[in-house]
Design a protein around this motif. Sequence first.
Motif, short mmCIF file in Angstrom:
data_model
loop_
_atom_site.label_atom_id
_atom_site.label_comp_id
_atom_site.label_asym_id
_atom_site.label_seq_id
_atom_site.Cartn_x
_atom_site.Cartn_y
_atom_site.Cartn_z
N MET A 221 0.83 -1.20 0.00
CA MET A 221 0.00 0.00 0.00
C MET A 221 0.87 1.26 0.00
N VAL A 222 0.44 2.22 -0.80
CA VAL A 222 1.09 3.54 -0.85
C VAL A 222 0.12 4.53 -0.24
N PHE A 223 0.60 5.31 0.72
CA PHE A 223 -0.30 6.22 1.43
C PHE A 223 -0.19 7.64 0.89
N GLN A 224 -1.09 8.48 1.39
CA GLN A 224 -1.21 9.83 0.84
C GLN A 224 0.00 10.71 1.12
N ASP A 225 0.42 10.80 2.38
CA ASP A 225 1.47 11.75 2.74
C ASP A 225 2.78 11.00 2.97
N PRO A 226 3.69 11.05 2.00
CA PRO A 226 4.91 10.25 2.14
C PRO A 226 5.81 10.74 3.29
N MET A 227 5.68 12.00 3.70
CA MET A 227 6.51 12.49 4.79
C MET A 227 6.13 11.80 6.10
N SER A 228 4.86 11.85 6.45
CA SER A 228 4.45 11.28 7.72
C SER A 228 4.37 9.76 7.66
N SER A 229 4.31 9.21 6.46
CA SER A 229 4.18 7.75 6.34
C SER A 229 5.52 7.04 6.39
N LEU A 230 6.61 7.81 6.37
CA LEU A 230 7.93 7.19 6.52
C LEU A 230 8.44 7.45 7.93
N ASN A 231 9.17 6.48 8.46
CA ASN A 231 9.75 6.64 9.80
C ASN A 231 10.82 7.74 9.76
N PRO A 232 10.65 8.80 10.57
CA PRO A 232 11.55 9.94 10.46
C PRO A 232 12.98 9.67 10.93
N THR A 233 13.20 8.60 11.68
CA THR A 233 14.54 8.39 12.25
C THR A 233 15.26 7.18 11.65
N GLN B 91 7.74 9.90 -2.12
CA GLN B 91 6.65 9.05 -2.59
C GLN B 91 7.20 7.89 -3.42
N ARG B 92 8.29 8.12 -4.13
CA ARG B 92 8.94 7.03 -4.86
C ARG B 92 9.47 5.99 -3.89
N VAL B 93 9.99 6.45 -2.75
CA VAL B 93 10.44 5.50 -1.72
C VAL B 93 9.25 4.68 -1.22
N MET B 94 8.12 5.35 -0.98
CA MET B 94 6.92 4.65 -0.53
C MET B 94 6.50 3.58 -1.55
N ILE B 95 6.60 3.94 -2.83
CA ILE B 95 6.23 2.99 -3.88
C ILE B 95 7.20 1.80 -3.87
N SER B 96 8.50 2.09 -3.65
CA SER B 96 9.47 0.99 -3.53
C SER B 96 9.10 0.06 -2.40
N ILE B 97 8.68 0.64 -1.28
CA ILE B 97 8.30 -0.18 -0.13
C ILE B 97 7.12 -1.07 -0.50
N ALA B 98 6.12 -0.46 -1.17
CA ALA B 98 4.92 -1.22 -1.51
C ALA B 98 5.23 -2.33 -2.53
N LEU B 99 6.23 -2.09 -3.38
CA LEU B 99 6.55 -3.07 -4.43
C LEU B 99 7.58 -4.09 -3.99
N ALA B 100 8.27 -3.83 -2.88
CA ALA B 100 9.42 -4.65 -2.49
C ALA B 100 9.07 -6.13 -2.37
N PRO C 183 4.01 -7.62 -4.68
CA PRO C 183 2.62 -7.93 -4.33
C PRO C 183 1.75 -8.17 -5.56
N ASP C 184 0.65 -8.88 -5.37
CA ASP C 184 -0.34 -9.08 -6.42
C ASP C 184 -1.33 -7.93 -6.45
N LEU C 185 -1.44 -7.27 -5.31
CA LEU C 185 -2.38 -6.16 -5.20
C LEU C 185 -1.63 -4.94 -4.68
N LEU C 186 -1.73 -3.86 -5.44
CA LEU C 186 -1.09 -2.61 -5.00
C LEU C 186 -2.21 -1.60 -4.76
N ILE C 187 -2.27 -1.10 -3.54
CA ILE C 187 -3.29 -0.12 -3.21
C ILE C 187 -2.61 1.23 -3.08
#
Lengths: 324, 324
Positions: free
Chosen positions: B93-105, B160-169, B172-176
């Motif tokens: 799954m890829v979420f809306q806000d890539p800043m808050s959706s990634l671990n800041p540390t 957001q590209r990083v988030m997409i990498s996470i979702a694709l890593a 998956p058969d389903l990408l949301i």
Amino acid sequence: MTAVLPRRRLAALPATPRYIAGRIGQALLALFGVVTIVFFALRLSGDPARLLVPEGATAADIARVRDRLGLNDSLWHQYTTFLGDAVHGNLGYSYVQNRPATDLLAERLPYTANLAVAALVLSLLFGVTVGTVTALKRGRWQERVLMPIVLAGQAMPAFWTGLLLVLVFSVGLRWLPSTGYDGPLSLLLPSVTLAALSAAAIARVTRGAMLEQLAQDYVRTARAKGAGTWRLVTRHLARNTAIPVLTVAALELANLLGGAVVTEVIFAWPGLGQLTVQSVAARDFPVVQAIVLLASAVYVVVNLATDLLYGVIDRRVAAGGGTA
Amino acid sequence: MTEPATFLRIRDLRIGFGSGHEAVRGVDLSAERGETVALVGESGCGKSLTALALLGLLPPGASATGSAVLDGTELVGRDERALRRIRGARAGMVFQDPMSSLNPTTPVGAQIAEVLAIHTRMSRSARRRRAVELMESVGIPDAAARARQMPHQLSGGMRQRVMISIALAGRPDLLIADEPTTALDVTVQAQVLALLRERARDTVLLFITHDMGVVAEIADRVAVMYAGRIVETGPVRAVLDAPRHPYTAALLRSVPDPDRPVAGELPTIPGQVPAAGERIEGCPFRPRCARATDRCLTPPDLTPDETGGSVACWHPHELTEAAS
């Protein structure tokens, strides 16, 4: 003790040599202030000579003792002499034991440090575990069982917890020594007594930080990756909750290193806390001054170390805050 | 020969809260491998909840019933253990806000590699190499160096590209993707859409958005949600060119179209989305609908028509009728 812990989390805080030098300068100023206040306050507390002479001593005997201790000099002269000696590492001689105050401190410090570190380790183990579990299991039975224990630990004063532990484990079960220092086992009861107080504070801060972080979006991302609770806590939440927890732990450590007066007296622990009580009671000015100086120095050093650690935990702090 | 089973088949998905309020009221949706389905609607229509339910990531208090089968695997009503094996591996799954959706540390490379740590037996160094490859594949320049950086050191588009990498890593058969471009600059939006379109060739891409303009760019099929139900679904060109449900038509009229400039204000839909817990008899759009009659007091079912689409309306726009 004037050192106030900074509450800034993401404020600019670059750990440059200049920044560190500035902080050390501030620290020295704070130490100077503390020592000055203590020096004059002690001299308002009464005449140590009266406590040193045997019963039935004459006024002339007392005057002789005062003269020997230098207490007949002008206050200003005493103060400048003290400061001049202190700069050279000489904090004076104990009135009572006639040994350098620094020697007395050096003798007692290892015991207090042992106790402080043991208590901190225990309270971190218990506090962080309880804080994490109660945050994860909010509103479930785990929280309802653990929170009252935490509150009880914090509500019970050290003299009560300590006596209770002695009653059960020393008098009743005869498992552990009740007083004095006699091997590592004797560390157990006093450190548990001390930890009961710190653990509650650490548990509450951990719980608050965990609840705040659990609501963050990155936690949902981690779960969307398939992370379980253990991974979530150890790989994601631990670092992001570390700053407030570390701040409280450092505060507790600094307090403990200054000597846990009540606990040390209950357990006849040969540390700085007991020395403080004895020295204040005997108006042993040089020793009290030395203890206060040491306690404030510990406070300042622990705070500075904590500040620098923030940058290691969260690189946004080291980079000067803000987003790229 | 039997017809091949549909790759993703959602049947009568309902999401309720403990209070008895039903936020999603029976969603049916299916998609084949390689197909992109846009789930469209205003905030609060239940589109994000529908997506979260497929990963078992509903907020506390919400629970889902019904069924969603992804290539033979049921996603709804599974226990946490089973869900952990699905999340990240079968569905990303890829979420809306890539800043808050990634671990800041945590460095971004490590956040991508974590998916592999959870779902594969790859070695640490292999995971790291794969994370860099994934970053390259989503168009992050200088990926090896970027992998060591923290989220705040990257731009919004890169995050957001990083988030997409996470979702694709986890392949998956389903990408949301839940509003994946809403938090991005307009120029970056197009790049991220192109990337998603390219990388979702072997998966079902469930694309959640409120933006009809984005739908035209990415989707093969579109499903329009209103008040917890799908009110219209069909091939993207058919629905966008000739919407049949009055709500779809109204949504499209409120999108600015350079080919059809409007004089004065953009048309808006009168009235409001039903509040959470509000019960509307019959068709949920009835109070805001110009075409509503007494017949609409009976809820209409989603009924297939000859265009390959379906509409839940007693008085749909005729196929010959223009959307205006």
